[in-house]
Design a protein around this motif. Structure first.
Motif, PDB file in Angstrom:
ATOM      1  N   ASP A  96      77.964  99.039 -31.822  1.00 41.49           N
ATOM      2  CA  ASP A  96      77.835  98.462 -33.152  1.00 41.49           C
ATOM      3  C   ASP A  96      76.719  99.262 -33.802  1.00 41.49           C
ATOM      4  O   ASP A  96      75.537  99.036 -33.508  1.00 41.49           O
ATOM      5  CB  ASP A  96      77.491  96.976 -33.065  1.00 41.49           C
ATOM      6  N   GLY A  97      77.077 100.243 -34.613  1.00 45.26           N
ATOM      7  CA  GLY A  97      76.092 101.195 -35.117  1.00 45.26           C
ATOM      8  C   GLY A  97      75.599 102.045 -33.957  1.00 45.26           C
ATOM      9  O   GLY A  97      76.397 102.623 -33.226  1.00 45.26           O
ATOM     10  N   ASP A  98      74.291 102.062 -33.756  1.00 46.81           N
ATOM     11  CA  ASP A  98      73.710 102.815 -32.641  1.00 46.81           C
ATOM     12  C   ASP A  98      73.470 101.949 -31.409  1.00 46.81           C
ATOM     13  O   ASP A  98      72.984 102.431 -30.390  1.00 46.81           O
ATOM     14  CB  ASP A  98      72.374 103.441 -33.065  1.00 46.81           C
ATOM     15  N   THR A  99      73.795 100.670 -31.498  1.00 46.99           N
ATOM     16  CA  THR A  99      73.518  99.727 -30.418  1.00 46.99           C
ATOM     17  C   THR A  99      74.729  99.577 -29.502  1.00 46.99           C
ATOM     18  O   THR A  99      75.832  99.273 -29.959  1.00 46.99           O
ATOM     19  CB  THR A  99      73.143  98.341 -30.984  1.00 46.99           C
ATOM     20  N   VAL A 100      74.523  99.802 -28.208  1.00 46.40           N
ATOM     21  CA  VAL A 100      75.581  99.603 -27.226  1.00 46.40           C
ATOM     22  C   VAL A 100      75.730  98.094 -27.008  1.00 46.40           C
ATOM     23  O   VAL A 100      74.792  97.423 -26.591  1.00 46.40           O
ATOM     24  CB  VAL A 100      75.255 100.305 -25.890  1.00 46.40           C
ATOM     25  N   THR A 101      76.916  97.574 -27.324  1.00 44.85           N
ATOM     26  CA  THR A 101      77.163  96.139 -27.175  1.00 44.85           C
ATOM     27  C   THR A 101      78.031  95.829 -25.965  1.00 44.85           C
ATOM     28  O   THR A 101      78.207  94.661 -25.618  1.00 44.85           O
ATOM     29  CB  THR A 101      77.828  95.558 -28.434  1.00 44.85           C
ATOM     30  N   GLY A 102      78.569  96.867 -25.341  1.00 47.09           N
ATOM     31  CA  GLY A 102      79.381  96.664 -24.150  1.00 47.09           C
ATOM     32  C   GLY A 102      79.613  97.969 -23.425  1.00 47.09           C
ATOM     33  O   GLY A 102      79.554  99.044 -24.024  1.00 47.09           O
ATOM     34  N   HIS A 125      87.743  86.389 -20.049  1.00 44.00           N
ATOM     35  CA  HIS A 125      88.138  87.785 -20.241  1.00 44.00           C
ATOM     36  C   HIS A 125      87.332  88.375 -21.409  1.00 44.00           C
ATOM     37  O   HIS A 125      87.833  88.477 -22.523  1.00 44.00           O
ATOM     38  CB  HIS A 125      89.635  87.883 -20.560  1.00 44.00           C
ATOM     39  N   PRO A 126      86.080  88.766 -21.173  1.00 43.19           N
ATOM     40  CA  PRO A 126      85.224  89.200 -22.281  1.00 43.19           C
ATOM     41  C   PRO A 126      85.767  90.397 -23.066  1.00 43.19           C
ATOM     42  O   PRO A 126      85.540  90.501 -24.269  1.00 43.19           O
ATOM     43  CB  PRO A 126      83.885  89.525 -21.627  1.00 43.19           C
ATOM     44  N   ASN A 127      86.507  91.283 -22.412  1.00 45.30           N
ATOM     45  CA  ASN A 127      87.034  92.442 -23.123  1.00 45.30           C
ATOM     46  C   ASN A 127      88.174  92.050 -24.059  1.00 45.30           C
ATOM     47  O   ASN A 127      88.366  92.676 -25.099  1.00 45.30           O
ATOM     48  CB  ASN A 127      87.485  93.519 -22.132  1.00 45.30           C
ATOM     49  N   ILE A 128      88.893  91.000 -23.714  1.00 40.64           N
ATOM     50  CA  ILE A 128      89.918  90.465 -24.612  1.00 40.64           C
ATOM     51  C   ILE A 128      89.247  89.617 -25.687  1.00 40.64           C
ATOM     52  O   ILE A 128      89.629  89.686 -26.860  1.00 40.64           O
ATOM     53  CB  ILE A 128      90.981  89.663 -23.836  1.00 40.64           C
ATOM     54  N   ASP A 129      88.236  88.841 -25.316  1.00 36.90           N
ATOM     55  CA  ASP A 129      87.500  88.034 -26.293  1.00 36.90           C
ATOM     56  C   ASP A 129      86.973  88.912 -27.425  1.00 36.90           C
ATOM     57  O   ASP A 129      87.022  88.533 -28.607  1.00 36.90           O
ATOM     58  CB  ASP A 129      86.326  87.305 -25.632  1.00 36.90           C
ATOM     59  N   ARG A 130      86.468  90.101 -27.088  1.00 35.59           N
ATOM     60  CA  ARG A 130      85.948  91.030 -28.097  1.00 35.59           C
ATOM     61  C   ARG A 130      87.057  91.394 -29.082  1.00 35.59           C
ATOM     62  O   ARG A 130      86.850  91.430 -30.302  1.00 35.59           O
ATOM     63  CB  ARG A 130      85.400  92.284 -27.416  1.00 35.59           C
ATOM     64  N   LEU A 171      83.929  98.361 -34.494  1.00 36.77           N
ATOM     65  CA  LEU A 171      83.035  98.917 -33.485  1.00 36.77           C
ATOM     66  C   LEU A 171      83.449 100.345 -33.146  1.00 36.77           C
ATOM     67  O   LEU A 171      84.629 100.680 -33.199  1.00 36.77           O
ATOM     68  CB  LEU A 171      83.079  98.053 -32.223  1.00 36.77           C
ATOM     69  N   ALA A 172      82.488 101.143 -32.765  1.00 38.58           N
ATOM     70  CA  ALA A 172      82.738 102.519 -32.343  1.00 38.58           C
ATOM     71  C   ALA A 172      82.883 102.553 -30.823  1.00 38.58           C
ATOM     72  O   ALA A 172      82.511 101.618 -30.120  1.00 38.58           O
ATOM     73  CB  ALA A 172      81.606 103.436 -32.788  1.00 38.58           C
ATOM     74  N   VAL A 173      83.425 103.656 -30.337  1.00 31.67           N
ATOM     75  CA  VAL A 173      83.624 103.865 -28.907  1.00 31.67           C
ATOM     76  C   VAL A 173      82.977 105.200 -28.526  1.00 31.67           C
ATOM     77  O   VAL A 173      83.111 106.187 -29.241  1.00 31.67           O
ATOM     78  CB  VAL A 173      85.122 103.907 -28.555  1.00 31.67           C
ATOM     79  N   ARG A 174      82.262 105.189 -27.390  1.00 28.39           N
ATOM     80  CA  ARG A 174      81.706 106.421 -26.849  1.00 28.39           C
ATOM     81  C   ARG A 174      82.265 106.616 -25.448  1.00 28.39           C
ATOM     82  O   ARG A 174      82.164 105.695 -24.614  1.00 28.39           O
ATOM     83  CB  ARG A 174      80.173 106.373 -26.817  1.00 28.39           C
ATOM     84  N   LEU A 175      82.834 107.780 -25.205  1.00 30.71           N
ATOM     85  CA  LEU A 175      83.406 108.079 -23.896  1.00 30.71           C
ATOM     86  C   LEU A 175      82.339 108.727 -23.020  1.00 30.71           C
ATOM     87  O   LEU A 175      81.621 109.626 -23.477  1.00 30.71           O
ATOM     88  CB  LEU A 175      84.601 109.020 -24.045  1.00 30.71           C
ATOM     89  N   ILE A 176      82.242 108.292 -21.773  1.00 32.18           N
ATOM     90  CA  ILE A 176      81.281 108.844 -20.810  1.00 32.18           C
ATOM     91  C   ILE A 176      82.098 109.597 -19.754  1.00 32.18           C
ATOM     92  O   ILE A 176      82.872 108.975 -19.008  1.00 32.18           O
ATOM     93  CB  ILE A 176      80.456 107.723 -20.140  1.00 32.18           C
ATOM     94  N   ALA A 177      81.954 110.905 -19.735  1.00 32.39           N
ATOM     95  CA  ALA A 177      82.744 111.733 -18.820  1.00 32.39           C
ATOM     96  C   ALA A 177      82.373 111.478 -17.361  1.00 32.39           C
ATOM     97  O   ALA A 177      81.221 111.147 -17.053  1.00 32.39           O
ATOM     98  CB  ALA A 177      82.532 113.215 -19.144  1.00 32.39           C
TER      99      ALA A 177
END
Length: 103
Positions: free
Chosen positions: A23-29, A80-85, A96-102
């Motif tokens: 959420d912006g620069d904040t990792v929310t999950g 199911h928190p990922n579905i709740d989101r 929300l944005a997504v960041r991929l971690i290789a």
């Protein structure tokens, strides 16, 4: 189709160690590509590939991808928190944005 059948149609996430939700620069999950979360990593990765972010349209598709688990999440909030989101996003929540971690 069941969730397992749907997962088999989604792109591989073998190249990912994790996926972060921002959420912006904040990792929310954070979803780690490990047993218990790997299915959600595949769903969220597929949504990111198609939509570039998680918004109401992406969330609606994600809820369909989760198949039978979506009804369980609606009946059991917090299970199911990922579905709740996605449920919150589908109702017009902040994109929300997504960041991929290789891997």
């Amino acid at each position: 189709m069941t969730f397992k059948e749907i997962l088999d149609t989604l792109p591989s996430v073998a190249h990912l160690a994790a996926l972060e939700i921002l959420d912006g620069d904040t990792v929310t999950g954070r979803l780690d590509n490990q047993p218990g979360q790997a299915g959600s990593v595949r769903v969220y990765h597929a949504l990111y590939q198609e939509f570039g972010a998680l918004d109401a349209v992406a969330a609606d598709k994600g809820l369909r991808l989760y198949a039978e688990h979506t009804a369980d999440a609606v009946a059991n909030p917090g299970k199911h928190p990922n579905i709740d989101r996605l449920l919150v996003l589908a109702e017009g929540g902040q994109a929300l944005a997504v960041r991929l971690i290789a891997a």
